[in-house]
Structures are given as C-alpha cells and as structure tokens.
Design a protein around this motif. Sequence first.
Motif, PDB file in Angstrom:
ATOM      1  N   LYS A 140      10.623   5.003 -28.556  1.00 44.96           N
ATOM      2  CA  LYS A 140      10.500   5.511 -29.921  1.00 44.96           C
ATOM      3  C   LYS A 140      11.380   4.745 -30.914  1.00 44.96           C
ATOM      4  O   LYS A 140      11.009   4.567 -32.072  1.00 44.96           O
ATOM      5  CB  LYS A 140      10.893   6.996 -29.954  1.00 44.96           C
ATOM      6  N   ASP A 141      12.564   4.324 -30.431  1.00 41.98           N
ATOM      7  CA  ASP A 141      13.507   3.694 -31.367  1.00 41.98           C
ATOM      8  C   ASP A 141      14.570   2.933 -30.574  1.00 41.98           C
ATOM      9  O   ASP A 141      14.666   3.082 -29.346  1.00 41.98           O
ATOM     10  CB  ASP A 141      14.165   4.766 -32.238  1.00 41.98           C
ATOM     11  N   HIS A 142      15.354   2.138 -31.278  1.00 45.56           N
ATOM     12  CA  HIS A 142      16.461   1.432 -30.633  1.00 45.56           C
ATOM     13  C   HIS A 142      17.609   1.276 -31.634  1.00 45.56           C
ATOM     14  O   HIS A 142      17.411   1.363 -32.848  1.00 45.56           O
ATOM     15  CB  HIS A 142      16.017   0.048 -30.144  1.00 45.56           C
ATOM     16  N   GLU A 187       8.365  -0.583 -17.225  1.00 41.30           N
ATOM     17  CA  GLU A 187       7.305  -1.367 -17.863  1.00 41.30           C
ATOM     18  C   GLU A 187       7.323  -1.195 -19.377  1.00 41.30           C
ATOM     19  O   GLU A 187       7.184  -2.167 -20.134  1.00 41.30           O
ATOM     20  CB  GLU A 187       5.944  -0.941 -17.300  1.00 41.30           C
ATOM     21  N   TYR A 188       7.514   0.055 -19.825  1.00 39.69           N
ATOM     22  CA  TYR A 188       7.515   0.326 -21.261  1.00 39.69           C
ATOM     23  C   TYR A 188       8.735  -0.294 -21.939  1.00 39.69           C
ATOM     24  O   TYR A 188       8.638  -0.842 -23.042  1.00 39.69           O
ATOM     25  CB  TYR A 188       7.487   1.841 -21.504  1.00 39.69           C
ATOM     26  N   VAL A 189       9.892  -0.229 -21.275  1.00 43.77           N
ATOM     27  CA  VAL A 189      11.123  -0.794 -21.839  1.00 43.77           C
ATOM     28  C   VAL A 189      11.020  -2.312 -21.942  1.00 43.77           C
ATOM     29  O   VAL A 189      11.369  -2.914 -22.972  1.00 43.77           O
ATOM     30  CB  VAL A 189      12.347  -0.386 -20.985  1.00 43.77           C
ATOM     31  N   VAL A 190      10.514  -2.955 -20.876  1.00 46.37           N
ATOM     32  CA  VAL A 190      10.385  -4.418 -20.872  1.00 46.37           C
ATOM     33  C   VAL A 190       9.437  -4.879 -21.975  1.00 46.37           C
ATOM     34  O   VAL A 190       9.735  -5.825 -22.724  1.00 46.37           O
ATOM     35  CB  VAL A 190       9.908  -4.917 -19.491  1.00 46.37           C
ATOM     36  N   ASN A 191       8.291  -4.228 -22.091  1.00 45.98           N
ATOM     37  CA  ASN A 191       7.328  -4.611 -23.139  1.00 45.98           C
ATOM     38  C   ASN A 191       7.940  -4.473 -24.526  1.00 45.98           C
ATOM     39  O   ASN A 191       7.736  -5.323 -25.404  1.00 45.98           O
ATOM     40  CB  ASN A 191       6.066  -3.743 -23.042  1.00 45.98           C
ATOM     41  N   TYR A 192       8.681  -3.388 -24.725  1.00 44.54           N
ATOM     42  CA  TYR A 192       9.304  -3.148 -26.032  1.00 44.54           C
ATOM     43  C   TYR A 192      10.339  -4.231 -26.341  1.00 44.54           C
ATOM     44  O   TYR A 192      10.368  -4.791 -27.447  1.00 44.54           O
ATOM     45  CB  TYR A 192       9.959  -1.768 -26.038  1.00 44.54           C
ATOM     46  N   LEU A 193      11.192  -4.538 -25.362  1.00 40.96           N
ATOM     47  CA  LEU A 193      12.238  -5.537 -25.579  1.00 40.96           C
ATOM     48  C   LEU A 193      11.652  -6.920 -25.845  1.00 40.96           C
ATOM     49  O   LEU A 193      12.129  -7.663 -26.707  1.00 40.96           O
ATOM     50  CB  LEU A 193      13.169  -5.591 -24.362  1.00 40.96           C
ATOM     51  N   GLN A 194      10.598  -7.266 -25.107  1.00 42.95           N
ATOM     52  CA  GLN A 194      10.010  -8.594 -25.276  1.00 42.95           C
ATOM     53  C   GLN A 194       9.291  -8.739 -26.610  1.00 42.95           C
ATOM     54  O   GLN A 194       9.206  -9.832 -27.164  1.00 42.95           O
ATOM     55  CB  GLN A 194       9.061  -8.890 -24.114  1.00 42.95           C
ATOM     56  N   VAL A 210      27.581  -4.400 -21.671  1.00 41.09           N
ATOM     57  CA  VAL A 210      28.099  -5.677 -21.169  1.00 41.09           C
ATOM     58  C   VAL A 210      29.620  -5.546 -21.109  1.00 41.09           C
ATOM     59  O   VAL A 210      30.270  -5.260 -22.131  1.00 41.09           O
ATOM     60  CB  VAL A 210      27.700  -6.856 -22.085  1.00 41.09           C
ATOM     61  N   ASN A 211      30.149  -5.716 -19.887  1.00 39.26           N
ATOM     62  CA  ASN A 211      31.607  -5.650 -19.707  1.00 39.26           C
ATOM     63  C   ASN A 211      32.217  -4.377 -20.303  1.00 39.26           C
ATOM     64  O   ASN A 211      33.076  -4.423 -21.187  1.00 39.26           O
ATOM     65  CB  ASN A 211      32.283  -6.883 -20.306  1.00 39.26           C
ATOM     66  N   LYS A 212      31.721  -3.242 -19.854  1.00 42.20           N
ATOM     67  CA  LYS A 212      32.293  -1.940 -20.206  1.00 42.20           C
ATOM     68  C   LYS A 212      32.102  -1.536 -21.670  1.00 42.20           C
ATOM     69  O   LYS A 212      32.739  -0.601 -22.146  1.00 42.20           O
ATOM     70  CB  LYS A 212      33.800  -1.912 -19.887  1.00 42.20           C
ATOM     71  N   LYS A 213      31.199  -2.224 -22.378  1.00 45.41           N
ATOM     72  CA  LYS A 213      30.952  -1.861 -23.770  1.00 45.41           C
ATOM     73  C   LYS A 213      29.449  -1.717 -23.998  1.00 45.41           C
ATOM     74  O   LYS A 213      28.670  -2.622 -23.684  1.00 45.41           O
ATOM     75  CB  LYS A 213      31.514  -2.923 -24.716  1.00 45.41           C
ATOM     76  N   ALA A 214      29.033  -0.558 -24.535  1.00 45.52           N
ATOM     77  CA  ALA A 214      27.617  -0.327 -24.840  1.00 45.52           C
ATOM     78  C   ALA A 214      27.211  -1.189 -26.021  1.00 45.52           C
ATOM     79  O   ALA A 214      27.842  -1.133 -27.085  1.00 45.52           O
ATOM     80  CB  ALA A 214      27.376   1.139 -25.153  1.00 45.52           C
ATOM     81  N   VAL A 215      26.161  -2.008 -25.835  1.00 47.01           N
ATOM     82  CA  VAL A 215      25.743  -2.918 -26.900  1.00 47.01           C
ATOM     83  C   VAL A 215      24.400  -2.508 -27.520  1.00 47.01           C
ATOM     84  O   VAL A 215      24.078  -2.914 -28.639  1.00 47.01           O
ATOM     85  CB  VAL A 215      25.640  -4.361 -26.371  1.00 47.01           C
ATOM     86  N   MET A 216      23.620  -1.716 -26.780  1.00 49.03           N
ATOM     87  CA  MET A 216      22.300  -1.321 -27.292  1.00 49.03           C
ATOM     88  C   MET A 216      21.860  -0.032 -26.598  1.00 49.03           C
ATOM     89  O   MET A 216      22.272   0.252 -25.468  1.00 49.03           O
ATOM     90  CB  MET A 216      21.274  -2.434 -27.032  1.00 49.03           C
ATOM     91  N   ILE A 217      21.037   0.713 -27.298  1.00 43.69           N
ATOM     92  CA  ILE A 217      20.498   1.941 -26.714  1.00 43.69           C
ATOM     93  C   ILE A 217      19.045   2.087 -27.152  1.00 43.69           C
ATOM     94  O   ILE A 217      18.686   1.765 -28.297  1.00 43.69           O
ATOM     95  CB  ILE A 217      21.345   3.167 -27.139  1.00 43.69           C
ATOM     96  N   LEU A 218      18.193   2.522 -26.205  1.00 45.37           N
ATOM     97  CA  LEU A 218      16.774   2.777 -26.495  1.00 45.37           C
ATOM     98  C   LEU A 218      16.485   4.263 -26.320  1.00 45.37           C
ATOM     99  O   LEU A 218      17.041   4.913 -25.428  1.00 45.37           O
ATOM    100  CB  LEU A 218      15.861   1.992 -25.554  1.00 45.37           C
TER     101      LEU A 218
END
Length: 735
Positions: free
Chosen positions: A429-431, A461-468, A538-546
């Motif tokens: 739905k969002d990121h 599958e849904y996450v990969v398609n969205y990211l790409q 990445v390395n103990k820090k949240a960089v993105m959320i879906l």
Amino acid sequence: MAYQFITIPVQGMTCASCVATIEKQIKKIDGVKEVSANLALENVSISYDSDKTSPPEFIEGILRAGYKTPLASSNNKTSSVLFEEVNKRNLLQVWIGAIPVVIFGMFFHDFRPGQYLSFILAIFLMAFPGRYIFKKAWHQLKILTPAMESLVALSTLTALIFSAFTLFIPAMHNGHLWFETPAMIIAFIMTGKYLEEKAKRQSAASLQKLKDIQPTKAKVIRNGKEIELDVSDVQLNDRVLVRAYEVIPVDGKILIGSSHINESSITGEPMPRFKTKGDEVYAGSICQEGALTLLVNKEPSETVLSSIISAVTHALSSKAPAQRLADRIAGVFVPVVLVISLISFAAWMIFQKDGQFTMALTAMVNVLIIACPCALGLATPTALVAAIGKAALNGILFRDGETLEKTATTSLVAFDKTGTLTLGKPEVKDHYVIPENLAELPQWIPVFCAMEKASHHPLAEYVVNYLQQLFPPNEQLAIDHQVEIIPGKGVIYRNLDQVFRLGSLQWLQKEQIEISEEMDKIIEDWLKRAYTLVVFSVNKKAVMILAAGDTLRPDASSCVNALKKQGISSIMLTGDHEVSARVMAQKAGITTVFAECLPADKRKILEDYSSKGQTVLMIGDGINDAEALAYAHISATLGNSTSLALDLSGITLTHGKLLHLPLSIHLARFTRKIIHQNLVWAFVYNVLCIPIAAGVLFPFTGQLLNPMIAAAAMSISSIMVVSNSLRIKKLNLQI
C-alpha cells in the motif's frame, strides 16, 4: 461402488400421479439407487449401478408405464417441436368438432338429426384428437396406477355410453343426452394442457438459454488442414481456430493472436478483457476482433460452461421437501377421488327420489373431472425450474431444490475474511524511506529483493515487484544459500561489514534495531489501519518500511448492508489477528468479529448460533473453511474458491460477486412464497371443489354443477399454478 447418473426426457407426463407412476416403474429395476421425475422439465433423473442395470432398461420401464421418450438426445428438440405442432392441429380439430355438439345440446336438444350428429362427433373427438387420453388411461389401469387421464377417460366414457343408450334404446328416449359433456371436457382438457405446456416451457427457458450459449461446432486444425467438427469430438491438445465475432467453443489457452474477449456469459463482467498468447479463454465467450488459435486444455464435457449447465441440471433433477410431500399426497390422490366419486353416485341413488340416476351420474362425472392432481404436481417443480434457471443466468448456482428452500430461511450469515470479504491478494500500500538513506538505497534494493525471494514468504512476490518498480535494479543477485531465514520472523544476510535484515516489526524490535522518531509515527498510523509491516534495516538501523494489506471487495459493504435490510445478521470468522480483522469488519459494516480462529473454532461458533435457533449460512473460500462450510445449514462460496470449498458449497456465486449473496436469498424467499401460494391453491381448490362437484350445494341452489364447468375449472387450476410460477422469471434481481 460408483453410481452413474443419467437424465432421460419423457413425453406425456401431465400430473403428479404420472410422476409417481414413472418413479414406481423405474424403482422396480434392480440396481437403481435413486429416481426423480420432474413434471416441469418432462424428464426423469436416475442414479444407478452400471454393473446391474443400464439405460435401455429405464427406457423400457418408461414405455411400459405408458409414456414416450426420444431414444437419442439429438432428437429432443425435434420431438418437442412436433409435439407442439400436433397439439395445435388437434386443438383446431377438437374445437371444430365440439362447438356443433354444444350448439345442438344446448339449443336444439330435441332435433333428432342433431342428436345423431352429436354422437358421431363425440366418437370422433374421443377416437382421434383426444385418443392420447384414453391410450394413457388404458396403460395406467393395466399397471394399476391411475392418474388424471384415468379420471377423464372414465368420466367421458360414462357420459358417452349413457347418452348412447338413451339415443338408441327406445325405452330411454326421454332420458337426458350428454354428448356435449365429453366433447367439451376433451376440448377444455386439451386447451388447458396446451396452454400449460407453453407455460412450462417458458419456466424452463432459462436452462435452454444456458445450453444455447454453447456452440455445437468447432473449427479444428489437424494435419495442417482446417476441418469442422462437433464440439463433442474435439480432443485435448487440439488446435481450434476462432475468428472475429465467433463464440469460443472450448476452454483453452491462446497460442496465436490476441483479442478483446466478451466473457459476460461466464463471469458476468460487461466489459471485454484483452487477452493474448498464454491467456485462458472459456467456451461461451465471444472473440471480438482478429483471429485466435487455441490449445484445448479441457474436455468439452468439462468446460466451465458445461460444469455450470451440469450443476443446474442436477439441481433441477432433485426434489425439494415441499415436492416430496406433494408427491406422497399425489400417490394416493387418484384412488381416493375414485372412491369419492363412487360414494357420490351411491349417495344420490339412495337419497334422491326423482331422477336419481341422472343426478348420481352427474355428481360422479363432476367429481372425476374436477379433481386436479395436475396443479399439485406442478406447484413446486415449475417454481424451482424458473428460479434455478434465473439464478444460473445471473451467476448464482444452487446445488439443489432443498438448498434453495433452506436459503429462504437464512437468519445469519458468517463471512470468512481473507479471500471472501477481501480479494485475497495482498498488495503493497505504501512505503517510507529514511531521507538520509535515499542515495544509498539503489545499491541496497537488489540485496533486499534477493533476500525476499530467498525467504519464500507469501508476501515476497508482491514486495519484490513493488521494489523493482519503485527502484529498478541494475543487477540481479543470487544469494539463496547465504541468507539465514528465521521462520515466522525474517531474513538475515551478511556481506563483509554489512548486516542486512528484513522482517516483521516485532522481530526487528527484539533485535534492537534503531527506528527513527518519524518512522515510528508512520508505523503507529499504519498499525491502526491493520497493515502488515515489512521493515528493512542495515547495520542495526531501519532504513525503509513497507505497508502491505489486503483489499476489501468493492461490493462487501453493499452486501452486508443489503443483508441487514433483509433482516439478516452478519458476523466475521477469521484466523487473522484481532486488529486487522476488526479494521476490515468495520469497513464492511460488520460489528461481530471472531478473530484468530482455528477451523474447529469456526465450527464451534456456528454450533453456538445454531443452538440459539439461528439458520446459519457460511460463506468461505478455502480449506480452512471446510469444517464450517460442512456444518452450516447453508454453505456458499465464490466461483474462484478452492475445489474443496466448491465441493462443499450449496450455493456458488460464479461471477465472484458478494452482492449476489443477498440476491440469492431474495430469490429463494420469493420462490418459497410462490411455492406456498401454489400448494395452498392446489389443496384449497381440491378440498373445496370436490364436495361442490359431488353436490354439497344442491340443497341451497337446487342444481348440480355442469360437467363442462368442472372441466374448465380443472384446466384453469393448472394454468394458474404455472402462470404464478412464471412470476419468478420477471423478478427484478437488483439490490
């Protein structure tokens, strides 16, 4: 032991007693498990053990009972047309012959030549246009199963023989001549049956419309040549050619070509869908442009359309509880009427002093004629045929007549959530991305995509398609064997001095991943919306959320609201967690929610509602709903559900629209009302008219009922029942 099922067309059934006669004859055959004759559809459905018996024995039984059947299904339509043409011709003959007899009998009854002419015409009417009545009556009496024809034959022959004696024996010349009675009885009976047959065919027209959708021919490419074959001769893996504006004859995949396909007859969707190589197409849909070459992937008898027709035919072959009651009554109806007619004759002979024989004969003839097992036999099947056919044309399949009757009593609907109230297809739905990490994100995306693929999570599958789509990667990584999968939590991938994690919020919080204040606010908002969260670090820090979530079906809230207007409560049963379930329930308008349910829990909840007197309809789509679907009073499912759910379902919404559920209940309730009206009319008619025919009103009126009026009343009673059932076809299925 595997039983086979066959439906055989039968010509000549006219009343409920005919149904009982045919069923009685076929039940005598060893190996027959179940038999159900349908007066409205003029057929008999038989379940049998093929090791012990076969269709030729059933055909012989039908003929032995005095009825006809086409020996080949290809002749059905022709036979029906010929039967109608014969009726028209016979009707013309019978009225041309009957009218002079009535004129002589009513206005010139002392005119001697007219009396002889009336005798000749009455003989002609009984021997030619009306001979089928006497032939059937003879067969019925031979096998000791009298029906309507037996009553008519006995009454008309009695009147004719008495009148003949009066005419030709001088000592009886002062007696009353009744030649107009058999003439008008036959005229009214045949007219009524003709109108009744037309109405019955209209009630069954919906099933014929379904059959007419299916083409009978297909253009097949074999050995490089195009040949035209019957659809039944098409084989798996054949290549079928379909040109523009042609109806697709088979289920298959497109090998060559592309076109907009009108699938409204199958899916109910009015807008054509564009389909190209590799896409599925269905028999009964229309190719709107270009030419297609299809690879047949289903036998002609197993197409989606064939399955729908088969389901409707099977539903119509079953008997609803009301019909079984009517059939039991009809089984003893004619013998009881014969006894009442004899009692009437005897009573008038004993208690009437003047002209007792004429009056006794009149009363007996009246009782035989006016009694109507036809209305009783047509009351339920004509309504069910009209209702089940109309439902099928609107994307609703009832398994049988009993299911339709039960559906009318629904007081509570239990909805599964995922795949039923929702589309069952999660989507992102969002990121949100930490602003300072935007520059580095393109090099991390291939890693996150590879980790998701390696996880085999349902959302992967849904996450990969969205990211790409969001960040088109420059490279594809293969790191399946380098990731650490934490079941139910997430994935870890270590590369040199970097540690990548993705997974659930709860897991990453336990891993003490740093989440920024801004991201924390967004997470709080998304959790209130019942989204499923995927956090990337990445390395103990949240960089993105879906945020991922399922989507409520567009008509879910309309469905629940329509059920509420019908006085039906709605509840939700789901294995999903409480927050997500309540959010979806609120959107749909459902206030009672049972979340985190195992399959056994769903059944226990339904048991509890059932014990409180609720009639429960359960609608679900998956294996986890099977136990609840099997327990519910009525089960329903959408057309795209699992095969197990479809097998257990009493109602299948083939167009996949939830709003068709309240429509099916609306149709079932209206049909039940029509059946009750028909049965009440049939019972009240016979209960009131038989005593009147016997002369119960004579002390008040000084007259007995005219036998011609009795014949007209009997015909009208059947026509009224069938006409009332036809109201179902005009029902507006809109909410």
